[in-house]
Scaffold this active site. Sequence first.
Site, PDB file in Angstrom:
ATOM      1  N   HIS A 424      -5.886  -6.715  11.639  1.00 60.08           N
ATOM      2  CA  HIS A 424      -5.849  -7.100  10.230  1.00 60.08           C
ATOM      3  C   HIS A 424      -6.029  -5.876   9.345  1.00 60.08           C
ATOM      4  O   HIS A 424      -7.133  -5.365   9.196  1.00 60.08           O
ATOM      5  CB  HIS A 424      -6.927  -8.164   9.949  1.00 60.08           C
ATOM      6  CG  HIS A 424      -6.979  -8.571   8.517  1.00 60.08           C
ATOM      7  ND1 HIS A 424      -8.127  -8.998   7.900  1.00 60.08           N
ATOM      8  CD2 HIS A 424      -6.009  -8.607   7.569  1.00 60.08           C
ATOM      9  CE1 HIS A 424      -7.856  -9.277   6.636  1.00 60.08           C
ATOM     10  NE2 HIS A 424      -6.586  -9.041   6.417  1.00 60.08           N
ATOM     11  N   GLU A 436      -9.608  -4.722  10.788  1.00 59.79           N
ATOM     12  CA  GLU A 436     -10.320  -5.675  11.646  1.00 59.79           C
ATOM     13  C   GLU A 436      -9.512  -5.835  12.939  1.00 59.79           C
ATOM     14  O   GLU A 436      -8.325  -6.179  12.893  1.00 59.79           O
ATOM     15  CB  GLU A 436     -10.484  -7.021  10.938  1.00 59.79           C
ATOM     16  CG  GLU A 436     -11.502  -6.980   9.803  1.00 59.79           C
ATOM     17  CD  GLU A 436     -11.716  -8.341   9.141  1.00 59.79           C
ATOM     18  OE1 GLU A 436     -12.861  -8.646   8.786  1.00 59.79           O
ATOM     19  OE2 GLU A 436     -10.740  -9.091   8.967  1.00 59.79           O
ATOM     20  N   ASN A 474     -12.687 -11.898   5.251  1.00 59.11           N
ATOM     21  CA  ASN A 474     -12.207 -13.014   4.428  1.00 59.11           C
ATOM     22  C   ASN A 474     -13.123 -14.228   4.534  1.00 59.11           C
ATOM     23  O   ASN A 474     -13.223 -15.023   3.608  1.00 59.11           O
ATOM     24  CB  ASN A 474     -10.765 -13.376   4.803  1.00 59.11           C
ATOM     25  CG  ASN A 474      -9.783 -12.453   4.098  1.00 59.11           C
ATOM     26  OD1 ASN A 474     -10.154 -11.737   3.156  1.00 59.11           O
ATOM     27  ND2 ASN A 474      -8.544 -12.429   4.547  1.00 59.11           N
TER      28      ASN A 474
END
Length: 688
Positions: A424, A436, A474
Amino acid sequence: MDTLQTTIRDGVLIMEISNLPVNALSQPVRAALLAAVERLTSEPELRGGVILGAGRTFVAGADIKEFGKPSLAPLLPDIFAAIESCPKPVVAALHGAALGGGLELALACDARIALPSTVVGLPEVTLGIIPGAGGTQRLPRLTGLTTAIRLICSGEQLKAEAAHRLGMLDEVVVEDLQGAAIAWLNSAQAGKRPVSAMRVPEEAPEDIAKAEQAALRAGKSRPAVVAAITVVKEASSTPFAEALAHERAAFLTLRASPEAAALRHIFFAEREAARLPADLQQTPRPIRTVAVIGAGTMGSGIALSALEAGYTVILLDQNTELLAKSGDKLRTQLQERAQAGKISTAVAQEAQARLTLADGWAGIALADLVIEAVFEDLAVKHEVFRQLDTHAKPGAVLATNTSYLDIDAIAAATKRREDVLGLHFFSPAHVMKLLEVVRGAHSASDLAATGMAFGKSLKKLPVLCGNGFGFIGNRIYNAYRTQCEFMLEDGAWPEEIDAALEAFGFAMGPFSVADLSGLDIAWRMRQARASTRDPRTRYVPVLDELCERGRFGRKTCAGYYNYADGKRSAGSDDVVRAIISEASAKRGIARHVLTTEDIQRRALIAMVNEAAQILTEAIAQRASDIDVVLVHGYGFPRWVGGPVQWAREQERKYLERDLDIIAAATGFGFVRGDLDILLKKTNEDNAS
Ligand code: CAA
C-alpha cells in the site's frame, strides 16, 4: 572493544573512533578521545593529530540513546575546548556522515578534509534540540549567519562539494583520506586555526532578518527553531565563551522537553519498523523487473519510484491514450528531477530506457513483481488477478496497492494465493515515504521480507501490517474521521474541527483533507460497505448528502467548504450547515459548543482506542509502528511522536475519561480497545 584506536604515522597521532555502526559519541568514546587529545598535547614527539572514523562513517553525532539519562563527563564541549587549546594542529578526516556532534567535532578541529560522498549537517532540530557543542557558534564563523540559520533550523544535510563551497570544509579529496589529512599537516597552511577565534563574516541585517523569517516559517516556529535562531545570532554579537554557555543551556532545556522525547521516539521507531519477527526474516525473492498495472496517478507514481531505484519497469494499461500520456509524463518527470538536482542526468536517461509501456497482459511475463494500482473495487481487482494468474511467471510476487480491501478476498481470484501481498503506497507515490506491507492469511513466509526489502530499495519506510480493513493507517484514520463526524453532529462546524486539529499540529484538518482527496471516494467506500453495516451503529449522513448534491470537494469547487478561485472558504456555507443541523435534529441532538480541547482530545482518543484494538488483533507488530504510519502517512505532527506516544504522555485517568466520552458518543457498536495492552507494549518498545 576499544572505542578509539590510536597509531602514530610520520609524527602524527591518528585517532580512529570505532563505535560501530555509526561511531556515535557515547561516553566511552568521549573519554578515549579526550585522553588521546591530552596525549597529543603532552607528548613532544607528536606534531599533529588526525581524527577519523572506523567503518562506513565518520561520526553520526552524540549518542541519542544517552539523551534521556543524566550527562556523564567528559562532555563534548570540554573535549572540543581541549582540541582547540592543544598547541598542535588537528585535522578531521571525514567520510560517510559527519552529523550533529560529529560535525561539531570537525568544526573544533583546525581543518576539515572529506571524501566527495560525505554528508555533513546539524540535524539536531529534527530531534527537538539545537547543536549543544559549539555548532551554533562555529558554523556561522565559517558560513555567515544567513547560511548557518538556514542549515541549523532545517537540519539540512549537504554533500561534501556543497559544504566545501560554503566554507565548511577545507578540501574534498577523491582517495586516501588519511594521507590527505597528513599532507595538510605537512603543508604551508598547517597550524592552529581555531574556528572560535574567527570573525563571523559581515552580512546585511535585512538578509539575516529574511533568513530568520524563512526559517521560522519552514520550521513552524517550533521551540528548537526559535532557540536556534536566538543562539546563532549571538555568534556575531556575544563573546564566544558566553554564547557557548547560552547554547548549552538552551540545548539542555530542550533535551528534557516532551517534544524532544517524542522526536527521539519516532527516530528509533522508524528504524525499529524495519525489523521483522524471527520467522519472517527470510531471503527476499530477487526482483529486477517490476510491472505496474494501471497508468493512473498512483500507478505512475509507483513506476517513477521503481525507475529511480534502478528497476526495469513495465507500465501496463489497456487505455492506450492514458498509457501514452503517462509514459510522456514519466519521462518529463525524470528530466525535471534531474534538472532540480534530485537525480543525475545519467540516471534520468538510463531510467527512461528502462521503462516499457504495454497495453496487453503478455507484457508482464518477465516481471518478478507485479503491482496492481487499478480502481478500488473488488470485482475489478479480481479481473486483474485472474489475468495475473495466467500471465505472470511462476514465483512472481503479485502485489495489490489496495488501501482497504481484503487481501485474502483479492487473492482468492488466483490459484497462487501464496504469492499475493499488499503493497500500500501513499499518494503521491514517488514522494511519500510510507509503505504498508500487508501479509494475507496465505502469503508465503518469504513475502514479508521481499516486500520490506523492495520498499527499502525505493528509499521508503516499509511497515509490516496484518490483513484487516484499512490495515494500520486507514483503519485508524477512519476511526478518527468518524469521531470528527460525530462531533459535527454534536455541535461543531467543519472549520472549528479543522482549526482545532490544525492547532494540534496536523498538517490539515480532516474535512479539508476530505475535500482535497474527493468526497466521492469515501462515498463509494461507504456504499460498498452499506450492506454489512449494522443499522444500530451511529452513522452520520452528512458526507452522503454533500455527494448527492454533487459536492465532491475541491474538484467540484464545493464540499465541506467552497473553493472559488481555488482557495478554501474560511468557513462552511449555509447549505453545509443546514445539512449538518438537520442531521443533528434527526438524531435528537441539541447542538452544543465543543471547545478546541474537547475536539482535540476526542479525535486523539479515537485514534488511541483503534490503535489498542489493532495491537490486540496483531494488525500491527508493535505500538511504535502505528506512530510511524500516522506520522508519515497522515500528517500527524512528528513532534508529538504519534498517537501512542501522545497517549503515553497523558494521565491515565484522563484517557479513561475520554474513552468513556467517545463510547457514549458512538453508542451501539463501540469497541473499547485495551489501554493496558497499548501502554504495556509501548513500555516494552521503550525498553528495547
Ligand atoms: N545515536 C545513537 N544511535 C544512532 C545514532 C545516534 N546519533 N545514529 C544512528 N544510530 C543507530 C540507529 O538507531 C541504528 O540502530 P539499529 O541498527 O539498532 O536500528 C544504527 O545506528 C544505524 O542507523 P541507521 O539505520 O539510521 O543507518 P543509516 O546508514 O540508514 O543512516 C545515519 C546513518 C545517516 C548516520 C543516520 O543514522 C542518522 O541520520 N543518524 C542520526 C544523526 C543525528 O541526528 N545526529 C545528531 C545527534 S544529536 C547531537 O549530536 C547533539 C549534539 O549537538 C551534541
